[in-house]
Every structure is written in structure tokens, then in C-alpha cells.
Enzyme design. Structure first.
Site, PDB file in Angstrom:
ATOM      1  N   TYR A  54       0.870  -1.065   0.031  1.00  0.00           N
ATOM      2  CA  TYR A  54       0.041  -0.051  -0.124  1.00  0.00           C
ATOM      3  C   TYR A  54       0.915   1.251  -0.007  1.00  0.00           C
ATOM      4  O   TYR A  54       1.622   1.507   0.853  1.00  0.00           O
ATOM      5  CB  TYR A  54      -0.932  -0.054   1.045  1.00  0.00           C
ATOM      6  CG  TYR A  54      -1.789  -1.096   1.199  1.00  0.00           C
ATOM      7  CD1 TYR A  54      -2.205  -1.917   0.042  1.00  0.00           C
ATOM      8  CD2 TYR A  54      -2.493  -1.551   2.661  1.00  0.00           C
ATOM      9  CE1 TYR A  54      -2.936  -3.170   0.405  1.00  0.00           C
ATOM     10  CE2 TYR A  54      -3.311  -2.701   2.758  1.00  0.00           C
ATOM     11  CZ  TYR A  54      -3.660  -3.467   1.554  1.00  0.00           C
ATOM     12  OH  TYR A  54      -4.412  -4.218   1.571  1.00  0.00           O
ATOM     13  N   PHE A  69     -19.723   0.756  -3.705  1.00  0.00           N
ATOM     14  CA  PHE A  69     -20.932   0.577  -4.092  1.00  0.00           C
ATOM     15  C   PHE A  69     -22.229   0.459  -2.922  1.00  0.00           C
ATOM     16  O   PHE A  69     -23.105   0.771  -3.174  1.00  0.00           O
ATOM     17  CB  PHE A  69     -21.178  -0.836  -5.101  1.00  0.00           C
ATOM     18  CG  PHE A  69     -22.384  -1.017  -5.525  1.00  0.00           C
ATOM     19  CD1 PHE A  69     -22.671  -0.562  -6.497  1.00  0.00           C
ATOM     20  CD2 PHE A  69     -23.137  -2.024  -4.992  1.00  0.00           C
ATOM     21  CE1 PHE A  69     -24.092  -0.853  -6.903  1.00  0.00           C
ATOM     22  CE2 PHE A  69     -24.289  -2.469  -5.514  1.00  0.00           C
ATOM     23  CZ  PHE A  69     -24.724  -1.885  -6.634  1.00  0.00           C
ATOM     24  N   GLY A  89     -23.034   4.007  -1.162  1.00  0.00           N
ATOM     25  CA  GLY A  89     -23.551   5.122  -1.793  1.00  0.00           C
ATOM     26  C   GLY A  89     -22.749   5.543  -3.300  1.00  0.00           C
ATOM     27  O   GLY A  89     -23.548   6.361  -4.153  1.00  0.00           O
ATOM     28  N   ARG A  94     -16.398  -1.851  -1.962  1.00  0.00           N
ATOM     29  CA  ARG A  94     -15.609  -0.880  -2.814  1.00  0.00           C
ATOM     30  C   ARG A  94     -16.139   0.402  -2.982  1.00  0.00           C
ATOM     31  O   ARG A  94     -16.192   1.214  -3.977  1.00  0.00           O
ATOM     32  CB  ARG A  94     -14.808  -1.392  -4.351  1.00  0.00           C
ATOM     33  CG  ARG A  94     -13.944  -2.366  -4.063  1.00  0.00           C
ATOM     34  CD  ARG A  94     -13.179  -2.692  -5.096  1.00  0.00           C
ATOM     35  NE  ARG A  94     -12.338  -3.911  -5.024  1.00  0.00           N
ATOM     36  CZ  ARG A  94     -11.275  -4.320  -4.381  1.00  0.00           C
ATOM     37  NH1 ARG A  94     -10.826  -3.134  -3.996  1.00  0.00           N
ATOM     38  NH2 ARG A  94     -10.697  -5.388  -4.409  1.00  0.00           N
TER      39      ARG A  94
END
Length: 327
Positions: free
Chosen positions: A56, A207, A210, A205
């Protein structure tokens, strides 16, 4: 609903924090002062499980956690990952023993600690026997550098092979209402072997948080390469989110809280939603008080059957890197 979970004998809050979003994958990294404030607020809210990885931000996320959370190290359970790192700006999967050892030492330095509680093999390098990679992780346990071994995105068969070499404490995979792959076998294998299950991307992810179109996504956002976020597939999936929102209204909670509560009803599952906003963090923590009725759970399962989801969760090239149970 009880949020108590156990990973490697450590009692934890089942609502952890996935830290990737702060440095990687969803556009530009969060400003340092905002990222610091969010991590500290998570501690204040009772988050005691933080998840990061060498990949990351190509080390930047581990450095962030080390800088902000090292003074509070005794207050939380720390998970990181090896076997997939950034080299010369590219993502590289490498499960060789020497690479795992070197990555762990680098992670300990960045995290400003001498011990990582849970260390995952981020991806199985299929050119290296899983027994070899897990053997290297077992050596790190013996050396006291890590407390327990985890695996990410592997099949039931691979989990069993790994577990035969050294006990696996946790299995991490994408799992949400619209990503049900763990139900093809690995979730039950975890239950059989006594392995904790950690669900990443529990809000699909964004969805189920919102997100209704990709207009707001910035270049470099990994969702732009995911088939489910292709304009046609996303539009076809939106009625599912709308139906789930109606169930959330019945349950007197938000859509993200509904999605998290659906997962947390299973006592072996911990969730690690990620966010860059304190308001979303606080909302997610509210899932602890949500109780869904049996009728609501049945309706969610009916709505989100895998056959109703449009688009694969990864593109074809990425899917070849993942070891999955068969359909």
C-alpha cells in the site's frame, strides 16, 4: 450484536480498519494531517485492529501507521502483509522465502515496532509452493517477529496445504453482499479448521456506501479497471443497492451499516472497511448496534445472489493471480 472476535487467541472488536484507502488504490493519498486524525479517531472509537500491507503506497501506508500509531502500539492488534510489493513503480508478486524475510524486516522498520501481530501472505506466488512461503512465515513466528500467519485470497485446498505446515490464524478475502466467492468453500473450511475470516472491501468498494457512478473517481483509481464499475455493469447493479437501501430504512440504519451488519452476524467474521473520512468511520462503527431480522437477511440473500451481479470483481489479468475455489 456481540462484536467480540478472536484471532490467534486475542480478543478483538470485529469492526477493524482497513488502511489501504489512505495511501493506495483510490486516487491520491490522503493529506498526512487528515490521515493522522482519522487513525487517532479510530482508536478513540474503540478500533483495535488495523490492517496495512507493504504494497500500500509502496511502503507509505506502513510508514503512516508507524508515525501515527507507534506511540499507542499496546492498544491495538496490527496486521500487515508480504508477498506482493512495489518495485520500480510496479506491483510484483514474490513469495520466495528470502523475499518474505526481507519484506518483514522492512515492514517492522516502517511500522516502528518489533512485532507484527498478524502477517499475511498477500497473494500466493504460484511459482513457489505454498509450503515454502508458509515455512518462511513460520520461521518469522519462531523468531518472534510476527505473532501469527494469515493468508489472503486463496482457495480451500491451498488453505489446507498451508495449515498443514503451520497453523493459519486468519484468512482474508473480499467478501460483501455483492462479492460472495468465500461462500464457495473457503468460509466453511475456515470454520472447520478454526481459522478467523477477515472480510476486506465489505462495502463493495463503495458501491454499498452510496457510489452510483464513476464520474467522481480520479485517474489511477483501481475501480476504473474493474468490470463491475464499467458504466453498463454499474448501472445494471444499481437496483440492488436501491433495494438494499429500502431494507436499511426498515432496519433504521444506513446502507453501509446494513452491509456491515450482514457480515458481522457470523461470529468468525471480522470486517475491515476502509475510509478517508471521519464521518464515514463513525457511521461504520454504528453497525455494531444494527440487528437484522431473519426476513431481512433472507431478502438480502435473495437480492444479491451471485447470478444477479453484473461484471467480474477483477479484470481477466488480475483474476489469474488469485487462487479461488471453483464456481
Amino acid at each position: 450484536m456481540s462484536l467480540a472476535r478472536s484471532i490467534n487467541g486475542k480478543r478483538l472488536n470485529g469492526l477493524g480498519l482497513g488502511c489501504m484507502n489512505l495511501s493506495h488504490g483510490y486516487g491520491p493519498a490522503t493529506a498526512p494531517e487528515e490521515a493522522s486524525a482519522l487513525l487517532l479517531r479510530a482508536l478513540d472509537l474503540g478500533v483495535d485492529f488495523f490492517d496495512t500491507a507493504a504494497l500500500y503506497g509502496f511502503g507509505a501506508n506502513e510508514e503512516l501507521l508507524g508515525r501515527v500509531l507507534a506511540p499507542h502500539r499496546r492498544r491495538f492488534f496490527l496486521a500487515s502483509k508480504c508477498g506482493m510489493t512495489g518495485i520500480d513503480g510496479r506491483r510484483v508478486i514474490d513469495g520466495r522465502a528470502a523475499t518474505i524475510r526481507a519484506t518483514c524486516d522492512e515492514s517492522l522498520r516502517r511500522l516502528k515496532t518489533d512485532h507484527i501481530d498478524l502477517y499475511y501472505l498477500h497473494r500466493w506466488d504460484k511459482s513457489v509452493p505454498i509450503e515454502e512461503s508458509v515455512g518462511a512465515l513460520a520461521d518469522l513466528v519462531q523468531a518472534g517477529k510476527i505473532g501469527a500467519i494469515g493468508l489472503s485470497e486463496v482457495s480451500s485446498a491451498t488453505l489446507r496445504r498451508a495449515h498443514a505446515v503451520h497453523p493459519v490464524a486468519a484468512m482474508q478475502s473480499e467478501y460483501s453482499l455483492w462479492s460472495r466467492d468465500p461462500e464457495r468453500g473457503v468460509l466453511e473450511t475456515c470454520r472447520e479448521l478454526g481459522v478467523a475470516f477477515v472480510a476486506f472491501s465489505p462495502l463493495a468498494r463503495g458501491f454499498l456506501g452510496g457510489l452510483s457512478d464513476t464520474a467522481s473517481l480520479t485517474p489511477g483509481d483501481l475501480r476504473l479497471s474493474m468490470p463491475r464499475f464499467d458504466a453498463a455493469n454499474l448501472e445494471a447493479n444499481l437496483p440492488l443497492a436501491q433495494a438494499a437501501r429500502r431494507i436499511a430504512q426498515e432496519a433504521a440504519c444506513s446502507l453501509p451499516q446494513l452491509a456491515l451488519a450482514w457480515l458481522l452476524r457470523d461470529p468468525i467474521i471480522s470486517v475491515i472497511p476502509g475510509t478517508t473520512r471521519i464521518s464515514h468511520l463513525e457511521e461504520n462503527m454504528g453497525a455494531a448496534s444494527v440487528v437484522l431480522s431473519e426476513a431481512q437477511l433472507r431478502e438480502l440473500d435473495r437480492l444479491f445472489q451471485p447470478a444477479h451481479i453484473h461484471g467480474e470483481r477483477y479484470n481477466a489479468a488480475t483474476l489469474t493471480e488469485i487462487d479461488q475455489d471453483p464456481h
